[in-house]
Design a protein around this motif. Structure first.
Motif, PDB file in Angstrom:
ATOM      1  N   LEU A  28      77.208  50.988  59.368  1.00 41.72           N
ATOM      2  CA  LEU A  28      78.027  51.853  58.524  1.00 41.72           C
ATOM      3  C   LEU A  28      77.089  52.820  57.819  1.00 41.72           C
ATOM      4  O   LEU A  28      75.952  52.475  57.502  1.00 41.72           O
ATOM      5  CB  LEU A  28      78.813  51.037  57.490  1.00 41.72           C
ATOM      6  CG  LEU A  28      79.854  50.069  58.025  1.00 41.72           C
ATOM      7  CD1 LEU A  28      80.472  49.269  56.884  1.00 41.72           C
ATOM      8  CD2 LEU A  28      80.927  50.811  58.792  1.00 41.72           C
ATOM      9  N   ARG A  29      77.565  54.029  57.556  1.00 39.24           N
ATOM     10  CA  ARG A  29      76.753  55.045  56.890  1.00 39.24           C
ATOM     11  C   ARG A  29      77.254  55.245  55.465  1.00 39.24           C
ATOM     12  O   ARG A  29      78.434  55.056  55.184  1.00 39.24           O
ATOM     13  CB  ARG A  29      76.817  56.359  57.656  1.00 39.24           C
ATOM     14  CG  ARG A  29      76.244  56.287  59.051  1.00 39.24           C
ATOM     15  CD  ARG A  29      76.396  57.564  59.858  1.00 39.24           C
ATOM     16  NE  ARG A  29      77.804  57.823  60.162  1.00 39.24           N
ATOM     17  CZ  ARG A  29      78.497  58.883  59.724  1.00 39.24           C
ATOM     18  NH1 ARG A  29      77.937  59.792  58.970  1.00 39.24           N
ATOM     19  NH2 ARG A  29      79.762  59.039  60.055  1.00 39.24           N
ATOM     20  N   ALA A  30      76.352  55.652  54.583  1.00 36.56           N
ATOM     21  CA  ALA A  30      76.700  55.988  53.204  1.00 36.56           C
ATOM     22  C   ALA A  30      75.666  56.972  52.685  1.00 36.56           C
ATOM     23  O   ALA A  30      74.513  56.967  53.111  1.00 36.56           O
ATOM     24  CB  ALA A  30      76.736  54.743  52.327  1.00 36.56           C
ATOM     25  N   SER A  31      76.081  57.827  51.737  1.00 37.74           N
ATOM     26  CA  SER A  31      75.189  58.819  51.162  1.00 37.74           C
ATOM     27  C   SER A  31      75.133  58.599  49.653  1.00 37.74           C
ATOM     28  O   SER A  31      76.167  58.583  48.984  1.00 37.74           O
ATOM     29  CB  SER A  31      75.707  60.226  51.473  1.00 37.74           C
ATOM     30  OG  SER A  31      74.840  61.185  50.941  1.00 37.74           O
ATOM     31  N   PHE A  32      73.921  58.415  49.124  1.00 40.47           N
ATOM     32  CA  PHE A  32      73.740  58.096  47.706  1.00 40.47           C
ATOM     33  C   PHE A  32      72.999  59.211  46.984  1.00 40.47           C
ATOM     34  O   PHE A  32      72.118  59.853  47.558  1.00 40.47           O
ATOM     35  CB  PHE A  32      72.937  56.802  47.550  1.00 40.47           C
ATOM     36  CG  PHE A  32      73.660  55.576  48.002  1.00 40.47           C
ATOM     37  CD1 PHE A  32      74.508  54.906  47.151  1.00 40.47           C
ATOM     38  CD2 PHE A  32      73.492  55.099  49.289  1.00 40.47           C
ATOM     39  CE1 PHE A  32      75.167  53.768  47.562  1.00 40.47           C
ATOM     40  CE2 PHE A  32      74.143  53.970  49.713  1.00 40.47           C
ATOM     41  CZ  PHE A  32      74.991  53.294  48.845  1.00 40.47           C
ATOM     42  N   SER A  89      69.281  49.366  57.201  1.00 39.94           N
ATOM     43  CA  SER A  89      68.513  49.547  58.424  1.00 39.94           C
ATOM     44  C   SER A  89      67.865  50.925  58.549  1.00 39.94           C
ATOM     45  O   SER A  89      66.965  51.103  59.365  1.00 39.94           O
ATOM     46  CB  SER A  89      69.381  49.262  59.650  1.00 39.94           C
ATOM     47  OG  SER A  89      70.549  50.036  59.636  1.00 39.94           O
ATOM     48  N   ASP A  90      68.316  51.920  57.745  1.00 41.26           N
ATOM     49  CA  ASP A  90      67.692  53.238  57.822  1.00 41.26           C
ATOM     50  C   ASP A  90      67.967  54.005  56.532  1.00 41.26           C
ATOM     51  O   ASP A  90      69.061  53.915  55.976  1.00 41.26           O
ATOM     52  CB  ASP A  90      68.244  54.022  59.015  1.00 41.26           C
ATOM     53  CG  ASP A  90      67.472  55.308  59.297  1.00 41.26           C
ATOM     54  OD1 ASP A  90      66.267  55.359  58.976  1.00 41.26           O
ATOM     55  OD2 ASP A  90      68.066  56.262  59.837  1.00 41.26           O
ATOM     56  N   VAL A  91      66.971  54.752  56.080  1.00 44.25           N
ATOM     57  CA  VAL A  91      67.100  55.605  54.893  1.00 44.25           C
ATOM     58  C   VAL A  91      66.380  56.916  55.189  1.00 44.25           C
ATOM     59  O   VAL A  91      65.208  56.910  55.572  1.00 44.25           O
ATOM     60  CB  VAL A  91      66.462  54.953  53.642  1.00 44.25           C
ATOM     61  CG1 VAL A  91      66.476  55.909  52.474  1.00 44.25           C
ATOM     62  CG2 VAL A  91      67.150  53.658  53.287  1.00 44.25           C
ATOM     63  N   VAL A  92      67.104  58.034  55.047  1.00 48.34           N
ATOM     64  CA  VAL A  92      66.496  59.353  55.228  1.00 48.34           C
ATOM     65  C   VAL A  92      67.029  60.298  54.156  1.00 48.34           C
ATOM     66  O   VAL A  92      68.149  60.127  53.669  1.00 48.34           O
ATOM     67  CB  VAL A  92      66.774  59.962  56.624  1.00 48.34           C
ATOM     68  CG1 VAL A  92      66.115  59.159  57.714  1.00 48.34           C
ATOM     69  CG2 VAL A  92      68.244  60.087  56.886  1.00 48.34           C
ATOM     70  N   LEU A  93      66.223  61.274  53.800  1.00 48.70           N
ATOM     71  CA  LEU A  93      66.645  62.287  52.844  1.00 48.70           C
ATOM     72  C   LEU A  93      67.355  63.402  53.592  1.00 48.70           C
ATOM     73  O   LEU A  93      66.806  63.984  54.532  1.00 48.70           O
ATOM     74  CB  LEU A  93      65.449  62.855  52.082  1.00 48.70           C
ATOM     75  CG  LEU A  93      65.763  63.979  51.098  1.00 48.70           C
ATOM     76  CD1 LEU A  93      66.615  63.455  49.950  1.00 48.70           C
ATOM     77  CD2 LEU A  93      64.486  64.603  50.572  1.00 48.70           C
ATOM     78  N   TYR A 131      70.346  66.976  49.556  1.00 49.33           N
ATOM     79  CA  TYR A 131      69.388  66.278  48.691  1.00 49.33           C
ATOM     80  C   TYR A 131      69.925  64.924  48.241  1.00 49.33           C
ATOM     81  O   TYR A 131      69.762  64.516  47.101  1.00 49.33           O
ATOM     82  CB  TYR A 131      68.967  67.145  47.501  1.00 49.33           C
ATOM     83  CG  TYR A 131      68.264  68.389  47.950  1.00 49.33           C
ATOM     84  CD1 TYR A 131      66.971  68.328  48.453  1.00 49.33           C
ATOM     85  CD2 TYR A 131      68.917  69.619  47.914  1.00 49.33           C
ATOM     86  CE1 TYR A 131      66.332  69.477  48.903  1.00 49.33           C
ATOM     87  CE2 TYR A 131      68.272  70.768  48.358  1.00 49.33           C
ATOM     88  CZ  TYR A 131      66.983  70.680  48.846  1.00 49.33           C
ATOM     89  OH  TYR A 131      66.350  71.821  49.298  1.00 49.33           O
ATOM     90  N   ARG A 132      70.572  64.253  49.156  1.00 49.47           N
ATOM     91  CA  ARG A 132      71.067  62.902  48.934  1.00 49.47           C
ATOM     92  C   ARG A 132      70.382  61.977  49.931  1.00 49.47           C
ATOM     93  O   ARG A 132      69.892  62.417  50.967  1.00 49.47           O
ATOM     94  CB  ARG A 132      72.586  62.838  49.091  1.00 49.47           C
ATOM     95  CG  ARG A 132      73.322  63.624  48.003  1.00 49.47           C
ATOM     96  CD  ARG A 132      74.815  63.655  48.238  1.00 49.47           C
ATOM     97  NE  ARG A 132      75.466  62.362  48.202  1.00 49.47           N
ATOM     98  CZ  ARG A 132      75.966  61.801  47.106  1.00 49.47           C
ATOM     99  NH1 ARG A 132      75.888  62.418  45.956  1.00 49.47           N
ATOM    100  NH2 ARG A 132      76.563  60.630  47.167  1.00 49.47           N
ATOM    101  N   ALA A 133      70.365  60.689  49.629  1.00 50.30           N
ATOM    102  CA  ALA A 133      69.764  59.696  50.516  1.00 50.30           C
ATOM    103  C   ALA A 133      70.829  59.183  51.482  1.00 50.30           C
ATOM    104  O   ALA A 133      71.747  58.477  51.081  1.00 50.30           O
ATOM    105  CB  ALA A 133      69.189  58.549  49.695  1.00 50.30           C
ATOM    106  N   ASP A 134      70.713  59.596  52.746  1.00 55.00           N
ATOM    107  CA  ASP A 134      71.630  59.113  53.773  1.00 55.00           C
ATOM    108  C   ASP A 134      71.133  57.752  54.246  1.00 55.00           C
ATOM    109  O   ASP A 134      69.972  57.605  54.638  1.00 55.00           O
ATOM    110  CB  ASP A 134      71.709  60.090  54.937  1.00 55.00           C
ATOM    111  CG  ASP A 134      72.450  61.368  54.572  1.00 55.00           C
ATOM    112  OD1 ASP A 134      73.150  61.377  53.532  1.00 55.00           O
ATOM    113  OD2 ASP A 134      72.338  62.353  55.320  1.00 55.00           O
ATOM    114  N   THR A 135      72.015  56.777  54.209  1.00 50.54           N
ATOM    115  CA  THR A 135      71.647  55.392  54.445  1.00 50.54           C
ATOM    116  C   THR A 135      72.504  54.800  55.553  1.00 50.54           C
ATOM    117  O   THR A 135      73.686  55.101  55.650  1.00 50.54           O
ATOM    118  CB  THR A 135      71.841  54.576  53.152  1.00 50.54           C
ATOM    119  OG1 THR A 135      71.157  55.238  52.095  1.00 50.54           O
ATOM    120  CG2 THR A 135      71.322  53.170  53.288  1.00 50.54           C
TER     121      THR A 135
END
Length: 150
Positions: free
Chosen positions: A40-44, A67-71, A76-80
């Motif tokens: 599942l994806r989420a943006s923080f 499992s993955d974290v990218v800017l 300018y949010r952390a896509d997770t």
């Protein structure tokens, strides 16, 4: 070349301790071999204290990992990406929150389940997110907030 029984026993004990330590390390790290799950994806706004491998919990029980974290350089949010155990279904109106284990504890990802009869599918995005709250920022607001009444 002869070995005494004591040397053989000590060597066997060291080998058994090394195997036990290795087994403990694999189990405590949460590694699974060939485990099934879905992403599942989420943006923080803020992922303070969260990295790849951090626990994802629902009602305090571990149900997955980050499992993955990218800017995202556009927002300018952390896509997770979080990987959820295959047997767990998450309602599609659930929220995902960065929570803290306490003042001195680390952070983890908490899923707050909704009441929808429909569930997220693999690759879906959780839109209801709440980023990490900085304890230092809260303390500074509390300490600096006393002068507003003048």
């Amino acid at each position: 070349m002869s070995h005494s029984a004591t040397e053989v026993a000590v060597g066997g004990g060291v080998l058994a301790a090394a195997l036990a330590f290795g087994l403990y390390a694999v189990q405590s790290s949460g590694l699974t071999v060939g485990g099934s799950g879905y992403d599942l994806r989420a943006s923080f706004r803020s992922l303070e204290g969260i990295s790849v491998g951090t626990d994802v919990r629902l009602a305090g029980v571990k149900v997955g990992t980050v499992s993955d974290v990218v800017l995202n350089t556009e927002t300018y949010r952390a896509d997770t990406v979080v990987t959820i155990n295959g047997e767990i279904e998450i309602p599609d109106d659930s929220a995902i929150i960065i929570a803290s284990e306490g003042l001195l504890g680390g952070n983890f990802v908490e899923i707050s389940p909704g009441g929808s009869p429909f569930y997220f599918a693999a690759g879906d995005e959780i839109l209801d997110t709440q980023g990490a709250v900085s304890l230092l920022t809260l303390l500074l607001k509390y300490v600096g907030g006393g002068g507003d009444n003048e």
